[in-house]
Motif scaffolding. Structure first.
Motif, short mmCIF file in Angstrom:
data_model
loop_
_atom_site.label_atom_id
_atom_site.label_comp_id
_atom_site.label_asym_id
_atom_site.label_seq_id
_atom_site.Cartn_x
_atom_site.Cartn_y
_atom_site.Cartn_z
N SER A 1 3.95 3.61 -2.76
CA SER A 1 4.28 3.98 -4.08
C SER A 1 5.71 4.75 -4.03
O SER A 1 6.13 5.49 -2.96
N ASN B 1 0.67 -1.38 0.01
CA ASN B 1 0.03 -0.18 0.26
C ASN B 1 0.89 1.01 0.08
O ASN B 1 0.80 2.02 0.84
N GLN C 1 0.96 3.49 -8.78
CA GLN C 1 0.68 2.26 -7.76
C GLN C 1 1.77 1.36 -7.97
O GLN C 1 2.51 1.33 -9.05
N ASN D 1 -4.81 3.27 -4.45
CA ASN D 1 -3.47 3.00 -3.93
C ASN D 1 -3.04 1.40 -4.31
O ASN D 1 -1.98 0.94 -4.45
N PHE D 2 -4.15 0.74 -4.93
CA PHE D 2 -3.96 -0.78 -5.41
C PHE D 2 -5.07 -1.01 -6.18
O PHE D 2 -6.16 -0.36 -6.16
N THR D 3 -4.88 -1.99 -7.34
CA THR D 3 -5.83 -2.26 -8.34
C THR D 3 -6.29 -3.64 -8.16
O THR D 3 -5.26 -4.50 -8.00
#
Length: 418
Positions: free
Chosen positions: A268, A266, A355, A333-335
């Protein structure tokens, strides 16, 4: 009598410019307030520009295909003091109806009038789409208020006739299997301009491969526990909350717990700094007619299973109807991407920058798996986690994916948050 300027709407800071995609009105046309004059395409969404007043389109200064920026002058609208409105036209039609004495003739006129009214309440963008696909509105089942046709109604109708349709910044082009065969036999080529969205997707995907150290790790999941849970409680869940109990809510909940336990996922990279996020916003990949978009499900740690299902459904519908806003597409933040809905058994998803990781879900298939020392046929799904190795070590990536697998195979842990 006076004129009013038609300007490009204010574009978000992340959007530098836009393209004039299509004009729905031409010079000399009479328009009413809130009629859609044109559509502008950014690299994320389509924006409709309505008429601020009732009047006549005096001039068009930026033609289709022009690159424009926020506040730029697009056209001028000539304001007319008195103009016959649609309401007046509708009243005139009603008066004409009342003068008809023959029952048979009256029924015929009313039926015809209803069809005319149905055509008139089509928005300009819908009317254009109907015309370009050579469709009859009366043959399309409508789901909008007061019988209005929506873009989704048209897309559903087109899919039902087994046509493949594509879009670019100016035109929709229908190519069926017979046409493709003829093109191949005649050794011809069909060229269409890439949409701004498709260009942006291409640029971002190329940037990912050039600027990240992307690796992918895989695992398999026994989906039988979730399958049993959905079968047992699915009907009751839908009765209680008015929405089906899908799979995505389980994925989102599992990802939430994973992000809590593995902060590096979580996070970058920003220049020479690592940014760790103390909130949990997850992008959900949605396939639309214009390409893949990733609207953001925000603050998933505050959402219940029903909330997640409702929000995902809402974002998916808005994506398919071209109604997503810039705010709904920014961030994340995340996919999570689910290629399984198209039948994909295994893939290596590409990171959605900035991300650092993306989780790919795939088709659930009955396959032999070892369970308690025995080979059994179980519903199995492959998981794939692509990650930026500059930030995320192999140990964290593998541990994260194993943790997701364990949560999905024992979904009660999701509710107990353990």
């Amino acid at each position: 009598m006076s004129s009013v300027d038609i300007l490009v709407p204010n574009l978000p800071e992340s959007v530098a410019d836009a393209t004039v995609a299509v004009w729905h009105k031409k010079v000399g046309d009479t328009v009413e307030q809130d009629d859609i004059l044109l559509e502008i395409e950014t690299d994320k969404i389509m924006l409709e520009v309505p008429a601020p007043n009732t009047g006549t389109l005096e001039s068009i200064l930026e033609q289709e295909g022009s690159i424009v920026i926020s506040g730029q002058l697009l056209a001028r609208l000539h304001i007319i003091d008195q103009i016959v409105s649609k309401k007046d036209i509708k009243q005139t039609i009603q008066n004409q109806k009342s003068s008809v004495t023959s029952t048979a003739s009256q029924e015929h006129i009313i039926t015809q009038d209803n069809e005319e009214e149905r055509h008139k309440i089509l928005t300009p963008s819908i009317r254009k789409l109907v015309a370009e696909h050579n469709l009859q509105p009366k043959n399309i089942k409508s789901s909008g208020t007061k019988g209005r046709l929506t873009r989704q109604d048209i897309e559903t109708h087109i899919r039902s006739t087994k046509k493949q349709h594509y879009t670019d910044q100016k035109n929709y082009i229908d190519i069926d299997h017979h046409q493709i065969k003829n093109i191949n036999n005649d050794r011809k080529e069909t060229r269409i301009l890439m949409s701004r969205l498709r260009k942006r997707i291409s640029e971002r995907l190329l940037a990912v491969t050039n600027t990240t150290a992307m690796l992918t790790t895989f695992n398999e999941v026994n989906m039988q526990p979730i399958t049993i849970l959905r079968k047992k409680y699915g009907e009751l869940f839908e009765e209680r909350y008015g929405i089906k109990l899908g799979l995505m809510s389980f994925y989102v909940k599992a990802v939430l717990e994973g992000l809590k336990n593995f902060p590096a996922i979580n996070a970058s990279i920003d220049g020479e700094e690592i940014v760790y996020y103390n909130y949990f916003d997850v992008s959900i990949a949605v396939s639309t007619i214009r390409g893949l978009v990733t609207p953001v499900l925000r603050n998933i740690d505050t959402l219940s299973i029903p909330d997640i299902e409702k929000n995902i459904k809402n974002l998916a519908e808005k994506g398919k109807n071209g109604k997503l806003t810039i705010e709904e597409l920014n961030g994340g933040n995340f996919t999570i991407t689910n290629g399984g809905i198209f039948g994909s058994l295994m893939s290596t998803p590409i990171i959605n920058p900035p991300q650092s990781a993306i989780l790919g879900m795939h088709a659930i298939k009955d396959r032999p798996m070892a369970l308690d020392g025995q080979i059994m046929i179980l519903p199995m799904m492959y998981l794939a986690l692509s990650y930026d190795h500059r930030l995320i070590d192999g140990k964290d990536s593998v541990s994260f994916l194993v943790y997701i697998k364990e949560l999905l195979e024992d979904p009660m842990r999701l509710f107990l948050e353990i």
